[in-house]
Design a protein around this motif. Structure first.
Motif, PDB file in Angstrom:
ATOM      1  N   SER A 207       0.828  -1.207   0.000  1.00 39.63           N
ATOM      2  CA  SER A 207       0.000   0.000   0.000  1.00 39.63           C
ATOM      3  C   SER A 207       0.854   1.244   0.000  1.00 39.63           C
ATOM      4  N   LEU A 208       0.308   2.254  -0.638  1.00 42.03           N
ATOM      5  CA  LEU A 208       0.944   3.578  -0.583  1.00 42.03           C
ATOM      6  C   LEU A 208      -0.014   4.475   0.189  1.00 42.03           C
ATOM      7  N   GLY A 209       0.213   4.551   1.456  1.00 45.45           N
ATOM      8  CA  GLY A 209      -0.682   5.341   2.296  1.00 45.45           C
ATOM      9  C   GLY A 209      -1.720   4.456   2.975  1.00 45.45           C
ATOM     10  N   PHE A 210      -2.331   5.020   4.009  1.00 51.63           N
ATOM     11  CA  PHE A 210      -3.246   4.210   4.828  1.00 51.63           C
ATOM     12  C   PHE A 210      -4.638   4.132   4.225  1.00 51.63           C
ATOM     13  N   ARG A 211      -5.017   5.136   3.459  1.00 52.46           N
ATOM     14  CA  ARG A 211      -6.300   5.011   2.748  1.00 52.46           C
ATOM     15  C   ARG A 211      -6.198   3.873   1.743  1.00 52.46           C
ATOM     16  N   ASP A 212      -5.027   3.825   1.067  1.00 50.87           N
ATOM     17  CA  ASP A 212      -4.788   2.723   0.127  1.00 50.87           C
ATOM     18  C   ASP A 212      -4.807   1.409   0.866  1.00 50.87           C
TER      19      ASP A 212
ATOM     20  N   THR B 136      -1.996  18.827  -6.569  1.00 51.06           N
ATOM     21  CA  THR B 136      -2.670  17.664  -7.151  1.00 51.06           C
ATOM     22  C   THR B 136      -1.937  17.128  -8.372  1.00 51.06           C
ATOM     23  N   ASP B 137      -1.179  18.039  -9.045  1.00 50.24           N
ATOM     24  CA  ASP B 137      -0.480  17.576 -10.253  1.00 50.24           C
ATOM     25  C   ASP B 137       0.944  17.103  -9.952  1.00 50.24           C
ATOM     26  N   TYR B 138       1.262  16.963  -8.659  1.00 49.83           N
ATOM     27  CA  TYR B 138       2.621  16.562  -8.296  1.00 49.83           C
ATOM     28  C   TYR B 138       2.862  15.085  -8.633  1.00 49.83           C
ATOM     29  N   GLN B 139       3.976  14.809  -9.322  1.00 49.22           N
ATOM     30  CA  GLN B 139       4.322  13.432  -9.676  1.00 49.22           C
ATOM     31  C   GLN B 139       5.450  12.969  -8.754  1.00 49.22           C
ATOM     32  N   SER B 140       5.141  12.061  -7.870  1.00 45.81           N
ATOM     33  CA  SER B 140       6.191  11.627  -6.936  1.00 45.81           C
ATOM     34  C   SER B 140       7.127  10.659  -7.646  1.00 45.81           C
ATOM     35  N   GLY B 141       8.408  10.824  -7.372  1.00 46.20           N
ATOM     36  CA  GLY B 141       9.401   9.952  -7.995  1.00 46.20           C
ATOM     37  C   GLY B 141       9.531   8.653  -7.236  1.00 46.20           C
ATOM     38  N   LEU B 142      10.528   7.860  -7.670  1.00 48.51           N
ATOM     39  CA  LEU B 142      10.724   6.538  -7.074  1.00 48.51           C
ATOM     40  C   LEU B 142      11.053   6.658  -5.590  1.00 48.51           C
ATOM     41  N   PHE B 143      11.863   7.655  -5.242  1.00 45.72           N
ATOM     42  CA  PHE B 143      12.295   7.796  -3.851  1.00 45.72           C
ATOM     43  C   PHE B 143      11.097   8.054  -2.940  1.00 45.72           C
ATOM     44  N   LEU B 144      10.269   9.002  -3.332  1.00 47.96           N
ATOM     45  CA  LEU B 144       9.117   9.332  -2.481  1.00 47.96           C
ATOM     46  C   LEU B 144       8.099   8.197  -2.442  1.00 47.96           C
ATOM     47  N   THR B 145       7.919   7.524  -3.587  1.00 48.55           N
ATOM     48  CA  THR B 145       6.985   6.391  -3.613  1.00 48.55           C
ATOM     49  C   THR B 145       7.487   5.289  -2.691  1.00 48.55           C
ATOM     50  N   SER B 146       8.790   5.029  -2.770  1.00 49.45           N
ATOM     51  CA  SER B 146       9.360   3.983  -1.896  1.00 49.45           C
ATOM     52  C   SER B 146       9.219   4.372  -0.430  1.00 49.45           C
ATOM     53  N   ALA B 147       9.502   5.655  -0.167  1.00 52.19           N
ATOM     54  CA  ALA B 147       9.392   6.133   1.221  1.00 52.19           C
ATOM     55  C   ALA B 147       7.956   5.973   1.718  1.00 52.19           C
TER      56      ALA B 147
ATOM     57  N   THR C 223       4.264   3.389   5.151  1.00 50.19           N
ATOM     58  CA  THR C 223       2.947   2.748   5.311  1.00 50.19           C
ATOM     59  C   THR C 223       3.106   1.384   5.969  1.00 50.19           C
ATOM     60  N   PHE C 224       4.045   0.601   5.450  1.00 54.38           N
ATOM     61  CA  PHE C 224       4.253  -0.729   6.011  1.00 54.38           C
ATOM     62  C   PHE C 224       4.675  -0.648   7.464  1.00 54.38           C
ATOM     63  N   ALA C 225       5.573   0.290   7.766  1.00 53.56           N
ATOM     64  CA  ALA C 225       6.033   0.449   9.151  1.00 53.56           C
ATOM     65  C   ALA C 225       4.871   0.835  10.060  1.00 53.56           C
ATOM     66  N   GLY C 226       4.036   1.768   9.585  1.00 52.37           N
ATOM     67  CA  GLY C 226       2.878   2.190  10.377  1.00 52.37           C
ATOM     68  C   GLY C 226       1.919   1.040  10.637  1.00 52.37           C
ATOM     69  N   VAL C 227       1.707   0.241   9.612  1.00 55.22           N
ATOM     70  CA  VAL C 227       0.808  -0.913   9.759  1.00 55.22           C
ATOM     71  C   VAL C 227       1.391  -1.907  10.777  1.00 55.22           C
TER      72      VAL C 227
END
Lengths: 338, 474
Positions: free
Chosen positions: B275-280, B355-366, B371-375
């Motif tokens: 998941s990417l984020g807790f809503r996800d 809203t038009d921000y495109q997150s790169g690999l680093f931010l997506t991985s982070a 998310t995983f750590a929070g879960v």
């Protein structure tokens, strides 16, 4: 909601499944043969379900039931097939539980108004004390509150599998075998102690380093008497254990019988038993005060002459003659008719 | 009757065989209904009456609601009857002792000693699931999303359908009931697919959850004294994997069993540890419950339509009650609260991002790692026996307390846990936007065979204590 993951076009799933099952059967067969070639034999897993399954066999209002209650000695020393041969008119149910004192089962049978059979109650002096009454309670509670018809059916089927397949024994399952191999570079040796579907156990001491095993057992016994279960003074003890007799009376009033058995212990084990719970001050006093029917191995040379390789249990080769000898004694005492 | 039991194999073979007889569709549905009640009676026979009452009450109230659909006050009364009876049963069986213990605690704090006899109430298996399921029917009719179903047989089967009766997925009436209209023709390949899903589900449960991960989690969470930092994380990671494989395994078995009978159940997990984020996360974990809570609780409270403050309140209430649904204990409530906090924190962060921000690999991985750590951290509350133990575990995980037992786990346990979790996360990320169908059908049939063969051998030869599915206790 998505259904995509599980809506398959199903192409060749039949082929995959059938081939997979065949592969699995081939693999399991190979494993089974491999383990058997190494001397392993099937062993039933003894657990609460199996105990409850056998507890469930006690037919209401029948006098032709013999319940074996106790701990490891009653499990290992009595050959159920031999007993059934000698006493074909009786149903024999093994309710012993390894490593525990049995008063809770006696109490449970006393409370069961439908039980009118015979209880062969293998116990030692310390086992009759109140602090040890609840050792087997967990099994009894499970039987009464959680054991359902589907658990009974499941246990029947799993027992059949375990009684015929070595690969169902946790002793030879992948994870413990791998962990053991990583640690000591050895595969597990065949078990020395096998449990059968009727819950009897058979010990083959030729598969063990008996001296090391005996030493560990005696160390545990010393720990038990010196720290974990220091003996009550005889007068205090007799006041406590007399309550057990009320359960015996309840069963006898319904037409049942309870026979207290003191099964053999040998050499250093017997010496320790006598040191901490001298027979004359404990066992004999209980028998005298309550008038219970009791068989002490020391009173019958035919029982005392059997060897206990680990000082406490018979080897499997001796269980049949021991059972015959015990049944003869019980018949002579009018406990049951052959 | 657990899915991983010989009784279930025998039961399923009997049901499946009888179901294939050349009899009319109505008789087949009766067979399924009868079998489902037999299945439920395996836990505690008297509770089949509870299931029957729940079915009858909602069947009747739904009809009444529809009859009085133009009279708001009257239809509300009938909805209230349905809610009171269903939630009343749930509250009594599941929360009575919890409420009583808390009441005793509170009055004790104000100096009143109250020691009532604690009633010995047995929790009917699956009550949380089928209660929500029947309520969704009456609420949907109240909202005008459907009409009362014409067939009581179909409705009773919907409530009690054995593959999903005791641990979900929580099925919506109007996705199941239309499936009851026409007889099912199930091909050999569909049955094989269904059986393959059952095998996969049992493999996840028996081998991964019970065999590999549960012993590690139990060892760490059994200790009274504090584990070291590494062991605390290993135990929590092990539970993270265990609860997924246990619950997803059950759902997969349920879906596979239903598939063999020609029914489609909704997906319940979609690779939540990618998941990417807790809503996800809540769109991937226990999907049927999270959507139920969204549709029938969050939306009923107003959803996000009444301003930021009210949205925060609605999210918090939904997640706290969602936590409480899992069990009558403050640890579950706190678990729900932690997720509410994380969802709201994420919501606030997202509002700060264009809203038009495109997150790169680093931010997506982070984002994925966080998310995983929070879960994982939230699972400590779910697994711990008490708030104190959860707090102690968290302190150990962040190195705030000296451990009493430096090495509770052996190296092999740690290696097994890290390896299994790593493989699990890898698979989740690999499949997060794909489907098992795609991946498995792209593989040659013999690869699938080997996979099935390995899973069957592993299931037969893996040691593991016979453990009930975790979600059975809910």
């Amino acid at each position: 909601m998505h259904l995509s993951i599980f809506n398959s076009d199903y192409c060749s799933w039949k082929l995959s499944l059938v081939a997979g099952i065949i592969l699995a059967l081939a693999g399991l067969t190979a494993l089974e043969i491999t383990w058997r070639m190494q001397g392993h034999i099937p062993c039933v897993i003894d657990d609460k379900d199996l105990w409850a399954y056998h507890r469930n066999r006690l037919t209401k209002n029948s006098k032709h039931i013999i319940v074996l209650s106790g701990a490891s000695r009653i499990l290992l020393n009595i050959s159920l097939p031999e007993m059934k041969n000698l006493l074909p008119a009786y149903t024999i149910v093994q309710l012993g539980i390894d490593g525990t004192h049995p008063p809770a089962v006696l109490q449970d049978l006393a409370k069961d108004s439908g039980f009118k059979g015979i209880v062969l109650f293998s116990v030692i002096a310390s086992g009759l004390e109140k602090r040890n009454w609840d050792h087997q309670q967990e099994f009894i509670d499970y039987y009464h509150s959680d054991f359902s018809w589907s658990d009974s059916l499941n246990r029947f089927m799993s027992t059949m599998v375990q009684a015929h397949l070595v690969i169902s024994d946790p002793h030879v399952m992948i994870k413990p075998v791998l962990l053991r191999y990583l640690k000591i570079k050895k595969l597990p040796s065949p078990r020395y102690l096998i449990t059968y579907s009727d819950r009897r156990k058979e010990a083959d001491y030729s598969k063990l380093n008996i001296n090391k095993h005996k030493q560990k057992r005696l160390e545990r016994l010393a720990q038990y008497y010196e720290k974990d279960n220091t003996p009550l003074p005889p007068n205090e003890w007799i006041h406590e254990v007399v309550d057990v007799y009320s359960w015996v009376r309840q069963i006898e009033n319904r037409g049942g019988k309870v026979i207290f058995l003191r099964l053999p212990t040998k050499k250093a084990h017997w010496e320790m038993d006598e040191k901490f719970y001298p027979r004359t001050l404990y066992w004999d006093r209980f028998v005298q005060k309550t008038g219970v029917k009791a068989i002490h191995f020391k009173d019958f040379p035919v029982l005392d002459n059997f060897d206990c390789p680990d000082t406490s249990h018979l080897d499997f080769k001796d269980t049949k003659p021991f059972t015959r000898a015990l049944c003869n004694i019980l018949c002579q005492h009018d406990v049951f008719k052959k | 009757m657990l899915f991983n039991s010989y009784t279930f194999i025998l039961f399923f073979i009997a049901v499946f065989t009888t179901y294939q007889l050349p009899i009319n569709w109505s008789k087949k549905k009766y067979i399924l209904l009868f079998s489902s009640y037999i299945f439920y009676s395996a836990w505690n026979p008297p509770f089949v009456f509870l299931l029957g009452i729940s079915t009858a009450v909602d069947w009747w109230t739904a009809k009444k609601i529809f009859q009085h659909r133009h009279y708001l006050s009257t239809k509300r009364h009938f909805l209230l009857i349905s809610l009171l009876i269903n939630l009343g049963f749930l509250g009594f069986f599941k929360y009575s002792n919890f409420l009583l213990h808390n009441f005793i605690y509170v009055v004790d704090k104000i100096g009143i000693t109250f020691t009532p006899a604690i009633p010995d109430i047995i929790l009917p298996v699956g009550i949380s699931f089928y209660t929500f399921q029947t309520l969704s029917y009456t609420i949907d009719i109240y909202r005008g999303k459907g009409k009362p179903w014409h067939s009581l047989l179909d409705y009773a089967l919907y409530v009690s359908f054995f593959p999903q009766l005791v641990a979900g997925p929580i099925v919506r009436a109007f996705s199941f009931l239309p499936q009851c209209l026409a007889p099912k023709r199930v091909s050999g390949d569909q049955i094989a697919w269904g059986i393959s899903l059952i095998i996969l589900g049992l493999f996840e449960k028996i081998v991964v959850a019970d065999g590999l991960l549960a012993p590690v989690a139990d060892t760490v969470y059994a200790v009274e004294s504090y584990p070291g930092l590494v062991d605390a994380w290993c135990g929590t990671l092990a539970f993270t994997g265990q609860i997924f494989c246990d619950f997803a395994g059950y759902s997969t078995c349920a879906i596979g069993a239903a598939k063999c009978l020609g029914f489609d159940l909704p997906e319940n997990f979609r690779y939540p540890y990618a998941s990417l984020g807790f809503r996800d996360f809540w769109r991937r974990w226990h999907i049927s419950l999270s959507f139920w809570l969204r549709d029938y609780l969050y939306v009923s409270l107003g959803g996000n339509r009444r301003g930021m403050a009210r949205t925060c309140f609605n999210v918090m209430i939904t997640m706290l009650l969602g936590g409480l649904w899992h069990g009558a204990s403050w640890t579950f409530v706190i678990w729900g609260g932690v997720h509410a906090f994380l969802i709201l924190a994420e919501h606030l962060i997202r509002r700060c991002i264009p809203t038009d921000y495109q997150s790169g690999l680093f931010l997506t991985s982070a984002a994925g790692i966080l998310t995983f750590a929070g879960v994982c951290i939230s699972w400590t509350f779910f697994r711990a026996h008490s708030i104190d133990q959860a707090a102690a575990m968290l302190q150990a995980m962040f190195g705030f307390r000296l451990p009493v037992n430096e090495s509770i786990l052996i190296t092999t346990d740690r290696v097994i846990t890290i390896s299994v979790i790593s493989i699990m996360i890898f698979i989740h990320w690999l499949l997060r936007n794909r489907s098992l169908k795609e991946v498995s059908e792209n593989a040659p049939w013999w690869i699938r065979s080997i996979g099935i063969g390995i899973m069957l051998v592993a299931m037969a030869t893996f040691s593991g204590e016979d453990r009930a599915f975790i979600y059975f206790q809910f």
